[in-house]
Design an enzyme around this catalytic site. Structure first.
Site, PDB file in Angstrom:
ATOM      1  N   GLU A 164       0.937  -1.352  -0.026  1.00  9.25           N
ATOM      2  CA  GLU A 164       0.015   0.005  -0.081  1.00  9.25           C
ATOM      3  C   GLU A 164       0.977   1.319  -0.054  1.00  9.25           C
ATOM      4  O   GLU A 164       0.640   1.860   1.017  1.00  9.25           O
ATOM      5  CB  GLU A 164      -0.962  -0.046   1.215  1.00  9.25           C
ATOM      6  CG  GLU A 164      -1.930  -1.222   1.318  1.00  9.25           C
ATOM      7  CD  GLU A 164      -2.986  -1.062   2.378  1.00  9.25           C
ATOM      8  OE1 GLU A 164      -2.835  -0.178   3.325  1.00  9.25           O
ATOM      9  OE2 GLU A 164      -3.853  -1.779   2.290  1.00  9.25           O
ATOM     10  N   GLU A 363      -5.335  -8.617   0.840  1.00  7.12           N
ATOM     11  CA  GLU A 363      -6.163  -7.996   2.108  1.00  7.12           C
ATOM     12  C   GLU A 363      -7.404  -7.889   1.865  1.00  7.12           C
ATOM     13  O   GLU A 363      -7.779  -7.352   0.946  1.00  7.12           O
ATOM     14  CB  GLU A 363      -5.470  -6.981   2.774  1.00  7.12           C
ATOM     15  CG  GLU A 363      -3.910  -7.143   3.415  1.00  7.12           C
ATOM     16  CD  GLU A 363      -3.607  -5.791   4.173  1.00  7.12           C
ATOM     17  OE1 GLU A 363      -4.465  -4.920   4.424  1.00  7.12           O
ATOM     18  OE2 GLU A 363      -2.569  -5.687   4.374  1.00  7.12           O
TER      19      GLU A 363
HETATM   20  C1  FCB Z   1      -4.370  -1.933   5.540  1.00  6.11           C
HETATM   21  C2  FCB Z   1      -3.079  -2.358   6.132  1.00  6.11           C
HETATM   22  C3  FCB Z   1      -2.984  -3.335   7.074  1.00  6.11           C
HETATM   23  C4  FCB Z   1      -4.332  -3.478   8.173  1.00  6.11           C
HETATM   24  C5  FCB Z   1      -5.489  -3.213   7.478  1.00  6.11           C
HETATM   25  C6  FCB Z   1      -6.818  -2.988   8.126  1.00  6.11           C
HETATM   26  O1  FCB Z   1      -4.303  -0.668   5.295  1.00  6.11           O
HETATM   27  O2  FCB Z   1      -2.325  -2.838   5.121  1.00  6.11           O
HETATM   28  O3  FCB Z   1      -2.081  -3.159   7.939  1.00  6.11           O
HETATM   29  O4  FCB Z   1      -4.176  -2.211   8.956  1.00  6.11           O
HETATM   30  O5  FCB Z   1      -5.584  -1.932   6.575  1.00  6.11           O
END
Ligand code: FCB
Length: 458
Positions: A164, A363
């Site tokens: 990210e 994620e």
């Molecule tokens: C993302 C991050 C991760 C976590 C989630 C909820 O932005 O990569 O580390 O904090 O959000």
């Protein structure tokens, strides 16, 4: 509803959020140690000093993963464990920890997916060079990547350079809500470029040292953007947010250019465009083996200060834009709107407008106000329904031709949720921070069953 053969079902974490052992075995301080120890930055003054104590509970956590039946585990390496000051030779004890982790995964037939940078920049690089605002840091990052790659490429099939870069650049250097707590749009733009350049130089360095069959990619957080109304001001605001949140990363990585409409917007306000040197964009757009996508929400956007109802988010104030809650959407404990359809829309857009490289959802998940009930159980129905709807949305994208290869739930464990400290729980396993006891939530058994079945019912 079954997923393709070999679909990689997994769970994700990040070093600073779970490891603890912040000063052990030669680990140096990172910008997150400094930031979290500075009063006022993190909810209730929480820090990652102990976190889930994963550094000392490695075996127990590996067994937990094996019990869940996950096929892949996405984790990150703490740069300051490997190079306490962000440069120089590797610290053998730092590498040993990740060697043990990777060996433990392989013994349990779990595929390691390694992220090189999940936000814990060695503090020295921030102090000496201004961190990601400087090109020096991109070069140091490539050296660090080579050290880790040399040590682990034999046993790690999936490599992610950055997690990210939007969050690193804009939350860290633009909005000051994350480490290193800077508040400058020009710095955020410079950081964006040097993060992407760091990715490119690391990719080049890793590729040049061989490693047949290793796959290297990058993870972006992306959100489809919708205007809150058809009013021209809202449509323009939505276009700027899309430019900043999505195109500012996808454009340089795939076609190999920065979005001019967005750079013009900044130029008109006297803000310097990113410091691009000749040849940078060719390197940044060098083909990756896969793209990692983190999906949490769609953004519904209006021009700042207009329209009815309260603003839901202020991430885009520097763009003259704010997010609102779409009608009818539920929210998670983070206040983020629940919009599974946004995941299908996003994955299809990437395929149609950018690239057909394989994609992993690296994620996806949600924070819930979890608690342990008198029977000792955590009944997180909201999380099950969130994950179920998002897996269905991922499946719909596959049916529309997206080459989706895997899905990593965020997160394996409740952990240090950055500026929110320990107040937000994202795990499928509950962590009782007082005793460090792990309690698999109902969503963990649900997910184990999905994996066992290779899909969802109905
Ligand atoms: C993302 C991050 C991760 C976590 C989630 C909820 O932005 O990569 O580390 O904090 O959000």
């Amino acid at each position: 509803m079954s997923f393709p053969e070999g679909f990689l079902w997994g769970a994700a974490t990040a070093a600073y959020q779970i490891e603890g052992a912040a000063t052990e075995d030669g680990r140096g301080p990172s910008i997150w140690d400094t930031f979290s120890h500075t009063p006022g930055n993190v909810y209730r003054g929480d820090t990652g000093d102990i976190a889930c104590d994963h550094y000392h509970r490695l075996e127990e956590d590996l067994d937990l993963m094996a019990d869940l039946g996950i096929k892949a585990y996405r984790f990150s390496v703490a740069w300051p464990r490997i190079q306490p000051e962000g440069m120089g030779p590797a610290n053998p004890k730092g590498l040993d920890f990740y060697r043990r982790l990777v060996a433990g995964l392989r013994e349990r037939s779990i595929e390691p997916m390694l992220t090189l940078y999940h936000w814990d920049l060695p503090q020295t690089l921030q102090d000496r060079y201004g961190g990601w605002t400087s090109r020096e840091t991109s070069e140091r990052f490539a050296e660090y990547a080579s050290l880790v790659y040399e040590a682990l490429s034999g046993s790690v099939p999936y490599w992610i350079t950055l997690n990210e870069p939007w969050v690193s650049a804009w939350m860290g250097y633009g909005l000051g809500r994350h480490a290193p707590g800077r508040k400058s749009t020009a710095e955020a733009l410079a950081a964006t470029h040097h993060l992407l350049l760091g990715h490119a130089l690391a990719l080049e360095a890793m590729r040049s040292s061989g490693g047949e069959g290793r796959r290297i990619g990058i993870t972006l957080n992306l959100s489809p953007v919708r205007a809150a109304s058809q009013h021209p001001a809202d449509l323009e605001a939505a276009r700027r947010v899309d430019g900043n949140a999505n195109r500012l990363y996808l454009d340089p990585l795939f076609p190999g250019s920065y979005p001019e409409d967005l750079l013009d917007f900044y130029r008109e306000r006297g803000i310097e465009p990113p410091p691009v040197r000749e040849g940078d964009l060719d390197k940044i757009s060098a083909p990756v083996d896969f793209l990692g996508v983190n999906y949490y929400m769609r953004h519904t956007v209006r021009a700042s200060g207009g329209g009815a109802g309260p603003a839901a988010g202020t991430r885009f104030g520097y763009l003259g834009a704010e997010t609102v809650l779409p009608e009818g959407a539920g929210t998670t404990a983070m206040g983020w709107p629940v919009e599974p359809g946004g995941l299908t829309e996003l994955l299809v857009r990437i395929k149609e407008e950018y690239t057909e490289v394989p994609i992993f959802v690296t994620e996806n998940g949600c924070a819930v106000h979890d608690y342990v009930d008198p029977e000792g159980e955590v009944n997180d129905r909201e999380r099950i329904s969130f994950l179920d709807s998002h897996l269905r949305a991922a499946h719909a994208a596959i049916e529309r031709g997206v080459d989706l290869r895997g899905y990593m739930v965020w997160s394996l464990l409740d952990n240090f949720e950055w500026a929110e400290g320990y107040s937000k729980r994202f795990g499928i396993v509950y962590v009782d921070y007082g005793t460090q006891r792990r309690i698999p939530k109902d969503s963990a058994s649900w997910y184990a069953e999905v994996i066992r079945r290779g899909g969802l019912e109905g």
